[in-house]
Design a protein around this motif. Structure first.
Motif, PDB file in Angstrom:
ATOM      1  N   ARG A  16       1.552  -3.076  13.023  1.00 39.56           N
ATOM      2  CA  ARG A  16       2.022  -3.516  11.700  1.00 39.56           C
ATOM      3  C   ARG A  16       2.195  -2.311  10.794  1.00 39.56           C
ATOM      4  NH1 ARG A  16      -2.170  -3.317   8.041  1.00 39.56           N
ATOM      5  NH2 ARG A  16      -4.233  -3.215   8.987  1.00 39.56           N
ATOM      6  N   SER A  18       2.500  -0.865   6.719  1.00 41.03           N
ATOM      7  CA  SER A  18       1.959  -1.124   5.389  1.00 41.03           C
ATOM      8  C   SER A  18       2.945  -1.953   4.580  1.00 41.03           C
ATOM      9  CB  SER A  18       1.711   0.203   4.665  1.00 41.03           C
ATOM     10  OG  SER A  18       1.465  -0.026   3.297  1.00 41.03           O
ATOM     11  N   SER A  19       2.413  -2.808   3.731  1.00 41.91           N
ATOM     12  CA  SER A  19       3.279  -3.570   2.830  1.00 41.91           C
ATOM     13  C   SER A  19       3.955  -2.650   1.818  1.00 41.91           C
ATOM     14  CB  SER A  19       2.469  -4.641   2.105  1.00 41.91           C
ATOM     15  OG  SER A  19       1.429  -4.038   1.361  1.00 41.91           O
ATOM     16  N   TYR A  20       3.498  -1.422   1.709  1.00 44.65           N
ATOM     17  CA  TYR A  20       4.081  -0.440   0.796  1.00 44.65           C
ATOM     18  C   TYR A  20       5.235   0.330   1.435  1.00 44.65           C
ATOM     19  CZ  TYR A  20       0.079  -1.292  -2.181  1.00 44.65           C
ATOM     20  OH  TYR A  20      -0.861  -1.889  -2.980  1.00 44.65           O
ATOM     21  N   ASN A  25      12.208  -1.635   5.036  1.00 40.73           N
ATOM     22  CA  ASN A  25      11.391  -1.530   6.245  1.00 40.73           C
ATOM     23  C   ASN A  25      11.547  -0.159   6.901  1.00 40.73           C
ATOM     24  OD1 ASN A  25       9.425  -2.664   7.804  1.00 40.73           O
ATOM     25  ND2 ASN A  25      10.843  -3.637   9.223  1.00 40.73           N
TER      26      ASN A  25
END
Length: 68
Positions: A16, A18-20, A25
């Motif tokens: 996965r 990071s959402s950052y 993407n």
């Protein structure tokens, strides 16, 4: 798997980002969950390249440093 890296990171699952990493993407590091006591980390641009393995204390220190 050696003590510090895995030659082919695609051998692991559940990677996965990071959402950052942004809406596009973009390329960044990824981590693989589900490995007690270790955090495998790879470069998303080379998913079949090596992954570095960090122990729990080292990974916690890294994340704390990034957040700080």
């Amino acid at each position: 798997m050696s003590a510090h890296h895995i030659p082919d990171a695609s051998a692991l699952t559940a990677w996965r980002k990071s959402s950052y990493s942004g809406a596009d993407n973009g390329d960044c590091v990824e981590v693989s969950d589900g490995h007690p006591g270790l955090t495998p980390v790879r470069d998303s641009k080379t998913p079949t390249g090596p992954a570095l393995l960090f122990g729990a204390d080292a990974w916690s220190a890294f994340v704390a440093g990034v957040k700080g």
